[in-house]
Motif scaffolding. Structure first.
Motif, PDB file in Angstrom:
ATOM      1  N   SER A   1      -6.610   2.730  -3.228  1.00 41.76           N
ATOM      2  CA  SER A   1      -5.307   2.656  -2.539  1.00 41.76           C
ATOM      3  C   SER A   1      -3.953   2.920  -3.277  1.00 41.76           C
ATOM      4  O   SER A   1      -3.462   3.746  -2.876  1.00 41.76           O
ATOM      5  CB  SER A   1      -5.084   1.321  -1.534  1.00 41.76           C
ATOM      6  OG  SER A   1      -3.849   1.594  -0.968  1.00 41.76           O
ATOM      7  N   ALA A   2      -4.191   2.121  -4.491  1.00 43.07           N
ATOM      8  CA  ALA A   2      -2.890   2.127  -5.388  1.00 43.07           C
ATOM      9  C   ALA A   2      -2.806   3.396  -6.202  1.00 43.07           C
ATOM     10  O   ALA A   2      -1.711   3.882  -6.639  1.00 43.07           O
ATOM     11  CB  ALA A   2      -3.103   1.220  -6.455  1.00 43.07           C
ATOM     12  N   TYR A   3      -4.126   4.174  -6.306  1.00 42.83           N
ATOM     13  CA  TYR A   3      -3.907   5.402  -7.020  1.00 42.83           C
ATOM     14  C   TYR A   3      -4.095   6.600  -6.148  1.00 42.83           C
ATOM     15  O   TYR A   3      -3.853   7.678  -6.361  1.00 42.83           O
ATOM     16  CB  TYR A   3      -4.987   5.470  -8.086  1.00 42.83           C
ATOM     17  CG  TYR A   3      -4.703   4.898  -9.299  1.00 42.83           C
ATOM     18  CD1 TYR A   3      -4.307   5.694 -10.488  1.00 42.83           C
ATOM     19  CD2 TYR A   3      -4.678   3.455  -9.326  1.00 42.83           C
ATOM     20  CE1 TYR A   3      -3.943   5.070 -11.588  1.00 42.83           C
ATOM     21  CE2 TYR A   3      -4.241   2.985 -10.838  1.00 42.83           C
ATOM     22  CZ  TYR A   3      -4.050   3.629 -11.658  1.00 42.83           C
ATOM     23  OH  TYR A   3      -3.756   3.029 -12.864  1.00 42.83           O
ATOM     24  N   GLY A   4      -4.141   6.575  -4.992  1.00 45.56           N
ATOM     25  CA  GLY A   4      -4.617   7.511  -3.864  1.00 45.56           C
ATOM     26  C   GLY A   4      -6.025   8.226  -4.113  1.00 45.56           C
ATOM     27  O   GLY A   4      -5.987   9.369  -4.008  1.00 45.56           O
ATOM     28  N   ALA A   5      -6.828   7.231  -4.686  1.00 46.12           N
ATOM     29  CA  ALA A   5      -8.063   8.008  -4.909  1.00 46.12           C
ATOM     30  C   ALA A   5      -8.953   7.638  -4.014  1.00 46.12           C
ATOM     31  O   ALA A   5      -8.956   6.897  -2.994  1.00 46.12           O
ATOM     32  CB  ALA A   5      -8.437   7.264  -6.275  1.00 46.12           C
TER      33      ALA A   5
ATOM     34  N   GLY B   1       0.751  -1.244   0.176  1.00 48.24           N
ATOM     35  CA  GLY B   1      -0.131  -0.032  -0.064  1.00 48.24           C
ATOM     36  C   GLY B   1       0.967   1.123   0.034  1.00 48.24           C
ATOM     37  O   GLY B   1       1.941   1.303   0.494  1.00 48.24           O
ATOM     38  N   LEU B   2       0.338   2.355  -0.506  1.00 47.81           N
ATOM     39  CA  LEU B   2       0.828   3.521  -0.581  1.00 47.81           C
ATOM     40  C   LEU B   2       1.066   4.198   0.872  1.00 47.81           C
ATOM     41  O   LEU B   2       0.083   4.291   1.777  1.00 47.81           O
ATOM     42  CB  LEU B   2       0.209   4.663  -1.700  1.00 47.81           C
ATOM     43  CG  LEU B   2       0.269   4.170  -2.993  1.00 47.81           C
ATOM     44  CD1 LEU B   2      -0.586   5.436  -3.770  1.00 47.81           C
ATOM     45  CD2 LEU B   2       1.700   4.097  -3.438  1.00 47.81           C
ATOM     46  N   PRO B   3       2.154   4.949   1.122  1.00 46.51           N
ATOM     47  CA  PRO B   3       2.547   5.731   2.355  1.00 46.51           C
ATOM     48  C   PRO B   3       1.297   6.797   2.193  1.00 46.51           C
ATOM     49  O   PRO B   3       0.886   7.164   0.979  1.00 46.51           O
ATOM     50  CB  PRO B   3       3.628   6.204   2.296  1.00 46.51           C
ATOM     51  CG  PRO B   3       4.428   5.399   1.530  1.00 46.51           C
ATOM     52  CD  PRO B   3       3.233   4.898   0.461  1.00 46.51           C
ATOM     53  N   ASP B   4       0.715   7.299   3.246  1.00 47.96           N
ATOM     54  CA  ASP B   4      -0.166   8.590   3.182  1.00 47.96           C
ATOM     55  C   ASP B   4       0.409   9.642   2.596  1.00 47.96           C
ATOM     56  O   ASP B   4       1.571   9.866   2.646  1.00 47.96           O
ATOM     57  CB  ASP B   4      -0.451   8.807   4.859  1.00 47.96           C
ATOM     58  CG  ASP B   4      -1.363   8.026   5.528  1.00 47.96           C
ATOM     59  OD1 ASP B   4      -1.840   7.194   4.874  1.00 47.96           O
ATOM     60  OD2 ASP B   4      -1.237   8.012   6.714  1.00 47.96           O
ATOM     61  N   GLY B   5      -0.395  10.400   1.736  1.00 49.93           N
ATOM     62  CA  GLY B   5      -0.176  11.536   0.878  1.00 49.93           C
ATOM     63  C   GLY B   5       0.242  11.172  -0.425  1.00 49.93           C
ATOM     64  O   GLY B   5       0.657  12.163  -1.255  1.00 49.93           O
TER      65      GLY B   5
END
Length: 377
Positions: free
Chosen positions: A222-226, A41-45
């Motif tokens: 989650s992968a796109y921060g969407a 998963g991406l880190p926040d931001g």
């Protein structure tokens, strides 16, 4: 000389891949169907910025695999087309062509001097799907969101292409944050402001992800921060991509979509699906609660290539720094209308139309062949 080739829409008809996925190991990589994907998963931001945001460079791939492209004459046409696209984009921003160094002497005769070559082996040309999906944050961070390419659900050898994102990350010294998904960024459109658009057929599909739809949606977001997903059914099993959205509909900017509409006489399965996607978009809202504004563009009626499998998509264009690079198909009326529409939708950018028929013959277009690295602050 007659060219014998396997188009991406003919692939399933001839290979029987609808019934049995290839699982044999391929040279240079692991099996065609890895058993599972890790999740980090991406880190926040972190998020994937919109394509129209400034780029550091464009990545492309040099097609070479003779199992995929057995006709050397057609492969030469494909390579020339890829070079034409790269040379055009290089007038506006840096371009990196990925290829094994053994192919450089021949490729250098086609590529202009600004195009940089990195010694990263490739199989095919579809960098939108196999290349790295970059993410940024507001502090100048750059990383890669790990959506694992698996040959469109095990339908094509990808021993090199399945490793491209990791090899680019290594060269750039970037972290990869695995999403736990198999798939292709060509199968999802994003607006850079919280909204994704996709066909279920190429994500909620056991050949990529044997997971519940809700879990796939969560991982994609989650992968796109969407924040919000707009789903349309799509068409599974009729082309190698299982109906990628980027040949039909694209985000122009947040809250706005362009879609290529079929003619009333068109009753093939992809036209029927396109009308369903259009209907869904007409009643959709984005992550900010805005009704989606839709611009429609016609399909070309008189193309140079008349095969039923030919993909003639005006919306499979690429937005680079200062330009929109799109296709023209030999229909003067619709070619002109497409270019005029794109000029209006992307003010301040030059619109350049190229003959990329060999890509359409293999089931894709300019957007499919490119992947951008965003510029960081």
């Amino acid at each position: 000389m007659t060219k014998t080739k396997l188009t991406r829409r003919q692939f399933l008809k001839r290979s029987g891949a609808t019934a049995t996925l290839m699982t044999a190991a391929v040279s240079g990589g692991g099996s065609l169907m890895p058993a599972r994907a890790s999740i980090n998963g991406l880190p926040d931001g972190f998020y994937v910025p919109a394509e129209e945001e400034p780029h550091e460079r464009t990545f492309m791939q040099w097609p070479v695999n003779r199992t995929v492209h057995p006709d050397r004459w057609f492969l030469a046409d494909l390579q020339q087309t890829i070079a034409d696209i790269a040379n055009t984009i290089a007038e506006f921003e840096p371009v990196v062509m990925l290829m094994s160094k053994e192919h450089l002497p021949a490729a250098s005769r086609l590529l202009s001097d600004p195009v940089e070559v990195w010694d990263i082996p490739t199989d095919d040309l579809w960098c939108r799907d196999a290349g790295p999906l970059f993410v940024i944050n507001d502090n100048g961070g750059l990383a890669i969101s790990g959506i694992q390419f698996n040959g469109w659900g095990g339908k094509q050898v990808h021993g090199n292409d399945g490793e491209i994102a990791a090899r680019v990350a290594h060269r750039l010294g970037l972290e990869i944050y695995p999403s736990g998904l198999f798939g292709e960024p060509g199968g999802v459109e994003w607006d850079g402001d919280g909204t994704l658009l996709a066909h279920e057929s190429c994500w909620v599909n056991d050949n990529r992800n044997a997971l519940p739809k809700a879990e796939i949606e969560n991982r994609l977001l989650s992968a796109y921060g969407a924040e919000k997903m707009i789903w349309a059914p799509g068409v599974p099993g009729y082309d190698i991509t299982d109906d990628h959205i980027d040949a039909l509909a694209r985000f122009i900017r947040p809250g706005e979509v362009i879609i290529q509409v079929p003619y009333p006489k068109d009753d093939d399965i992809f036209s029927v699906s396109a009308r369903k996607t259009l209907s869904i978009l007409r009643s959709a809202t984005d992550a900010r609660g805005r009704p989606v504004k839709i611009s429609e563009i016609p399909s070309p009626d008189r193309t140079r290539v008349t095969s039923d499998d030919f993909v003639a998509s005006y919306v499979n264009y690429y937005v680079c720094n200062g330009a929109v690079v799109c296709a023209q198909f030999g229909d003067p009326e619709t070619d002109h209308e497409a270019a005029t529409t794109l000029k209006a939708l992307y003010p301040g950018r030059e619109v350049i139309a190229l003959n990329v028929d060999p890509l359409g013959e293999t089931g894709g277009g300019i957007h499919c062949a490119t992947q951008q690295q965003p510029k960081t602050v």
